[in-house]
Design a protein around this motif. Structure first.
Motif, PDB file in Angstrom:
ATOM      1  N   THR A   1      14.661  44.434  83.036  1.00  0.00           N
ATOM      2  CA  THR A   1      15.792  43.820  82.346  1.00  0.00           C
ATOM      3  C   THR A   1      15.921  44.470  80.974  1.00  0.00           C
ATOM      4  N   ALA A   2      17.124  44.953  80.652  1.00  0.00           N
ATOM      5  CA  ALA A   2      17.350  45.589  79.349  1.00  0.00           C
ATOM      6  C   ALA A   2      17.216  44.549  78.246  1.00  0.00           C
ATOM      7  N   LEU A   3      16.418  44.849  77.236  1.00  0.00           N
ATOM      8  CA  LEU A   3      16.205  43.942  76.108  1.00  0.00           C
ATOM      9  C   LEU A   3      17.225  44.150  74.996  1.00  0.00           C
ATOM     10  N   GLU A   4      17.980  45.254  75.085  1.00  0.00           N
ATOM     11  CA  GLU A   4      18.988  45.564  74.077  1.00  0.00           C
ATOM     12  C   GLU A   4      19.995  46.545  74.676  1.00  0.00           C
ATOM     13  N   ASP A   5      21.149  46.630  74.051  1.00  0.00           N
ATOM     14  CA  ASP A   5      22.095  47.679  74.413  1.00  0.00           C
ATOM     15  C   ASP A   5      21.495  48.993  73.944  1.00  0.00           C
ATOM     16  N   ALA A   6      21.491  50.003  74.812  1.00  0.00           N
ATOM     17  CA  ALA A   6      20.878  51.276  74.439  1.00  0.00           C
ATOM     18  C   ALA A   6      21.408  52.389  75.341  1.00  0.00           C
ATOM     19  N   THR A   7      21.102  53.611  74.957  1.00  0.00           N
ATOM     20  CA  THR A   7      21.378  54.775  75.787  1.00  0.00           C
ATOM     21  C   THR A   7      20.040  55.375  76.199  1.00  0.00           C
ATOM     22  N   ILE A   8      19.806  55.479  77.500  1.00  0.00           N
ATOM     23  CA  ILE A   8      18.603  56.139  77.999  1.00  0.00           C
ATOM     24  C   ILE A   8      18.888  57.635  77.993  1.00  0.00           C
ATOM     25  N   THR A   9      18.058  58.385  77.251  1.00  0.00           N
ATOM     26  CA  THR A   9      18.286  59.825  77.106  1.00  0.00           C
ATOM     27  C   THR A   9      17.368  60.671  77.987  1.00  0.00           C
ATOM     28  N   ALA A  10      16.347  60.051  78.572  1.00  0.00           N
ATOM     29  CA  ALA A  10      15.461  60.782  79.480  1.00  0.00           C
ATOM     30  C   ALA A  10      14.608  59.804  80.276  1.00  0.00           C
ATOM     31  N   LEU A  11      14.238  60.214  81.473  1.00  0.00           N
ATOM     32  CA  LEU A  11      13.245  59.514  82.278  1.00  0.00           C
ATOM     33  C   LEU A  11      12.007  60.396  82.312  1.00  0.00           C
ATOM     34  N   GLU A  12      10.821  59.777  82.327  1.00  0.00           N
ATOM     35  CA  GLU A  12       9.582  60.537  82.342  1.00  0.00           C
ATOM     36  C   GLU A  12       8.577  59.926  83.292  1.00  0.00           C
ATOM     37  N   ILE A  13       7.674  60.779  83.768  1.00  0.00           N
ATOM     38  CA  ILE A  13       6.581  60.347  84.628  1.00  0.00           C
ATOM     39  C   ILE A  13       5.379  61.227  84.316  1.00  0.00           C
ATOM     40  N   GLN A  14       4.174  60.668  84.430  1.00  0.00           N
ATOM     41  CA  GLN A  14       2.945  61.418  84.170  1.00  0.00           C
ATOM     42  C   GLN A  14       2.340  61.858  85.492  1.00  0.00           C
ATOM     43  N   CYS A  15       2.257  63.163  85.717  1.00  0.00           N
ATOM     44  CA  CYS A  15       1.668  63.728  86.940  1.00  0.00           C
ATOM     45  C   CYS A  15       0.195  64.018  86.684  1.00  0.00           C
ATOM     46  N   TYR A  16      -0.700  63.408  87.479  1.00  0.00           N
ATOM     47  CA  TYR A  16      -2.134  63.565  87.293  1.00  0.00           C
ATOM     48  C   TYR A  16      -2.763  64.600  88.208  1.00  0.00           C
ATOM     49  N   SER A  17      -2.118  64.927  89.329  1.00  0.00           N
ATOM     50  CA  SER A  17      -2.684  65.952  90.212  1.00  0.00           C
ATOM     51  C   SER A  17      -1.588  66.925  90.600  1.00  0.00           C
ATOM     52  N   ALA A  18      -1.847  68.194  90.316  1.00  0.00           N
ATOM     53  CA  ALA A  18      -0.880  69.244  90.632  1.00  0.00           C
ATOM     54  C   ALA A  18      -0.944  69.569  92.125  1.00  0.00           C
TER      55      ALA A  18
ATOM     56  N   VAL B   1      22.440  57.574  80.045  1.00  0.00           N
ATOM     57  CA  VAL B   1      22.798  56.348  80.763  1.00  0.00           C
ATOM     58  C   VAL B   1      22.842  55.180  79.786  1.00  0.00           C
ATOM     59  N   GLN B   2      23.982  54.499  79.709  1.00  0.00           N
ATOM     60  CA  GLN B   2      24.135  53.295  78.881  1.00  0.00           C
ATOM     61  C   GLN B   2      23.559  52.096  79.625  1.00  0.00           C
ATOM     62  N   ILE B   3      22.717  51.308  78.933  1.00  0.00           N
ATOM     63  CA  ILE B   3      22.243  50.046  79.507  1.00  0.00           C
ATOM     64  C   ILE B   3      22.714  48.907  78.613  1.00  0.00           C
ATOM     65  N   THR B   4      22.889  47.737  79.228  1.00  0.00           N
ATOM     66  CA  THR B   4      23.436  46.577  78.536  1.00  0.00           C
ATOM     67  C   THR B   4      22.402  45.461  78.487  1.00  0.00           C
ATOM     68  N   LYS B   5      22.199  44.900  77.314  1.00  0.00           N
ATOM     69  CA  LYS B   5      21.241  43.815  77.118  1.00  0.00           C
ATOM     70  C   LYS B   5      21.441  42.721  78.156  1.00  0.00           C
ATOM     71  N   GLY B   6      20.319  42.291  78.776  1.00  0.00           N
ATOM     72  CA  GLY B   6      20.336  41.200  79.741  1.00  0.00           C
ATOM     73  C   GLY B   6      20.583  41.615  81.184  1.00  0.00           C
ATOM     74  N   LYS B   7      21.027  42.856  81.421  1.00  0.00           N
ATOM     75  CA  LYS B   7      21.279  43.312  82.794  1.00  0.00           C
ATOM     76  C   LYS B   7      20.013  43.879  83.415  1.00  0.00           C
ATOM     77  N   VAL B   8      19.911  43.758  84.740  1.00  0.00           N
ATOM     78  CA  VAL B   8      18.790  44.314  85.490  1.00  0.00           C
ATOM     79  C   VAL B   8      19.147  45.721  85.954  1.00  0.00           C
ATOM     80  N   TYR B   9      18.196  46.638  85.806  1.00  0.00           N
ATOM     81  CA  TYR B   9      18.317  48.017  86.277  1.00  0.00           C
ATOM     82  C   TYR B   9      17.078  48.345  87.098  1.00  0.00           C
ATOM     83  N   TRP B  10      17.123  49.446  87.840  1.00  0.00           N
ATOM     84  CA  TRP B  10      16.022  49.842  88.715  1.00  0.00           C
ATOM     85  C   TRP B  10      15.619  51.277  88.411  1.00  0.00           C
TER      86      TRP B  10
END
Length: 158
Positions: free
Chosen positions: A23-40, A83-92
């Motif tokens: 759930t978005a806690l504030e109006d915001a713009t997501i500028t990147a998604l990230e993930i940590q890869c532990y095994s190549a 990606v724009q997100i809106t406070k109070g909305k659910v995202y996946w």
């Protein structure tokens, strides 16, 4: 966001797309998604995405899906987006590994229960997954099942 978690990693099934709600806690713009890869893994990839929710807070269409990101080396994998997100909305947040790779993970041990309940008739779960995928879903996924673990996708706001 906004949960703390146990820093552990897990291996995830190639071709399984994982979805974790937040759930978005504030109006915001997501500028990147990230993930940590532990095994190549040679020829291993991961795709990242963010999906909207419908009127029932279930997964709807994607707001962003990345191209496959090379996982032949370990470390942080980044997918720039806007990606724009809106406070109070659910995202996946979503991840689709191809090839056997290991990532930081969300599990029932590392996150509060996000959906379902711990009753005898319903297993506690943190999101959904779909199997036998070659690319990220480009519409609301069908045939999803409950997931008790998933790669931990994080986002950056700007």
């Amino acid at each position: 966001y906004p949960y703390s978690y146990i820093a552990n990693s897990g291996s995830f099934t190639s071709g399984t797309q994982y979805f974790i709600p937040f759930t978005a806690l504030e109006d915001a713009t997501i500028t990147a998604l990230e993930i940590q890869c532990y095994s190549a893994r040679a020829n291993g990839t991961v795709s990242l995405g963010i999906y909207a929710s419908d009127g029932n807070n279930d997964i709807a269409n994607p707001l962003f899906t990345s191209n496959p990101i090379n996982c032949s080396t370990t470390g942080v994998k980044n997918a720039p987006c806007n990606v724009q997100i809106t406070k109070g909305k659910v995202y996946w947040l979503s991840a689709l590994p191809i090839g056997a790779t290991s990532f930081s993970c969300n599990t029932l041990d590392s996150l509060p229960l996000l959906k379902g309940s711990a009753t005898a008739t319903q297993t506690a779960s943190i999101g959904y997954c779909t199997t036998n995928n070659a690319r990220m879903a480009q519409s609301a996924p069908a045939n999803k099942v409950d997931a008790s673990a998933a790669p931990r996708v994080m986002f950056i706001t700007g």
